[in-house]
Design an enzyme around this catalytic site. Sequence first.
Site, PDB file in Angstrom:
ATOM      1  N   ASN A 180       0.857  -1.181   0.000  1.00 20.62           N
ATOM      2  CA  ASN A 180       0.000   0.000   0.000  1.00 20.62           C
ATOM      3  C   ASN A 180       0.902   1.242   0.000  1.00 20.62           C
ATOM      4  O   ASN A 180       1.360   1.691   1.046  1.00 20.62           O
ATOM      5  CB  ASN A 180      -0.894  -0.035   1.249  1.00 20.62           C
ATOM      6  CG  ASN A 180      -1.811   1.176   1.351  1.00 20.62           C
ATOM      7  OD1 ASN A 180      -1.744   2.103   0.548  1.00 20.62           O
ATOM      8  ND2 ASN A 180      -2.669   1.166   2.362  1.00 20.62           N
ATOM      9  N   ARG A 204      -2.266  -1.697  -3.853  1.00 22.32           N
ATOM     10  CA  ARG A 204      -3.315  -0.684  -3.785  1.00 22.32           C
ATOM     11  C   ARG A 204      -3.034   0.399  -4.833  1.00 22.32           C
ATOM     12  O   ARG A 204      -1.932   0.912  -4.914  1.00 22.32           O
ATOM     13  CB  ARG A 204      -3.326  -0.049  -2.406  1.00 22.32           C
ATOM     14  CG  ARG A 204      -4.287   1.099  -2.296  1.00 22.32           C
ATOM     15  CD  ARG A 204      -3.891   2.037  -1.175  1.00 22.32           C
ATOM     16  NE  ARG A 204      -4.766   3.180  -1.168  1.00 22.32           N
ATOM     17  CZ  ARG A 204      -4.422   4.373  -0.692  1.00 22.32           C
ATOM     18  NH1 ARG A 204      -3.221   4.561  -0.203  1.00 22.32           N
ATOM     19  NH2 ARG A 204      -5.272   5.367  -0.715  1.00 22.32           N
ATOM     20  N   GLU A 240      -7.040  -1.621   4.995  1.00 23.93           N
ATOM     21  CA  GLU A 240      -7.127  -1.744   3.541  1.00 23.93           C
ATOM     22  C   GLU A 240      -6.395  -2.988   3.072  1.00 23.93           C
ATOM     23  O   GLU A 240      -6.787  -3.623   2.101  1.00 23.93           O
ATOM     24  CB  GLU A 240      -6.489  -0.507   2.884  1.00 23.93           C
ATOM     25  CG  GLU A 240      -7.271   0.771   3.113  1.00 23.93           C
ATOM     26  CD  GLU A 240      -6.431   2.021   2.902  1.00 23.93           C
ATOM     27  OE1 GLU A 240      -5.504   2.255   3.704  1.00 23.93           O
ATOM     28  OE2 GLU A 240      -6.690   2.770   1.960  1.00 23.93           O
TER      29      GLU A 240
END
Length: 398
Positions: A7, A90, A386
């Site tokens: 991420n 991501r 996430e």
Amino acid sequence: MKILVVNAGSSSLKYQLFDMENESVIAKGAVERIGIPGSVLKAKGNGQEKVYEQDMPDHKVAIQLVLHALHDEGIGVIKSMNEIGAVGHRVVASGEYFKKPTLVDDEVIKTLEEKTFELGPLHNPAAAAGLHACMDVMPGTPMVLVFDSSFHQTMPEKAYMFGIKYEDYKAYGVRKYGAHGTSHKFVSQEAAKYMGRDPKSLKIVTCHLGNGSSISAVDGGVCVDTSMGFTPLDGVLMGTRSGCIDASAVEFLARKKGFDAARMVTYLNKECGVLGISGVSSDFRDLIAGAEQGNARCKLALDMFAYQTKKFVGSYAAAMGGLDCIVFTAGIGENTPTVREGVCEGLEFLGVKLDKAANNGKNTGAIREISAKDSKVKVLVIPTNEELVIARETLALI
Ligand code: ADP
């Protein structure tokens, strides 16, 4: 199967290595202050932590150090990169090019780099740098892109349209796409679970407040509006981003400063926000320290941030015709009581009543209720995850 999730934020890079047999995290860590003096990787594995303090001028150097940490002495959890079954990345901005998680091939990389960088100029190059660094070290391992904007696909047309010529929207895809969707999705679902309610019965405003910040209206479990727009420059002012600004002021400023359009976009993305207001830092810890020492511009930056966030909460309560819950998440949302207090102050008329002691309590890393017992609206601090959502989507795809 082990899945690595990367991420890459604008100034940070977080990673987690999951064992998907039981969704357990076997290694994790975060690089902070990429491109800012004092960059550091804090990596965990085997129940130990190791801190790597070294200059990390860009995301490529950061990911190389992360991959080294995964098999480093002491904290290492794998012997070879072959043990990693897939990597989920991501990605912030997708435009209308990617609507769901996508397996990487040459064509996908081409579209990512040629079409989407201009939509997410701070984040998408970071994600691509992370992707290339992983592909170099793990050739043959499937790479999956998981897009932030997927959760915002449910916005109605009246919410995602700008007031421009309809033909131009059709021709160029200029509309609101939103960002941080994976986080808004996760924390809104966690809030419903925590409240013991069916998501379909709840009106929630989720405030993802980090170096990049966005606020979403989640009505009945789906996103109906969000503060980020065509790119992640829109909405509230952020670490270095201006947030919304009168388009005429952009042309006026460009003329005064002698900037062309590209230079102006760099200015608005990298030199403005709380950094530009304070003249001190984009990091909220520095701003809080500055305000405590009497720096009026640090205080102004903090006040503007809370005020602008509060206005989104109020407008989304109006858009949804009610409000059951406010969620704070991400670096600032999870760690900065003064910002949360500033956002909730004055929202008593909507039924928001903060428990100040709870708000000032320690960040436990778990869900925390910071509203008073008799508050009509629940106010929750929910650590975002996430990475778990990305790992699940990656596994589902491969
Ligand atoms: P991004 O992923 O967009 O780079 P993060 O969600 O990691 O951003 O948030 C970064 C922001 O969070 C920084 O402005 C930093 O000041 C703030 N932050 C992180 N930890 C803390 C903390 N313990 N106290 C105050 N602010 C914090």
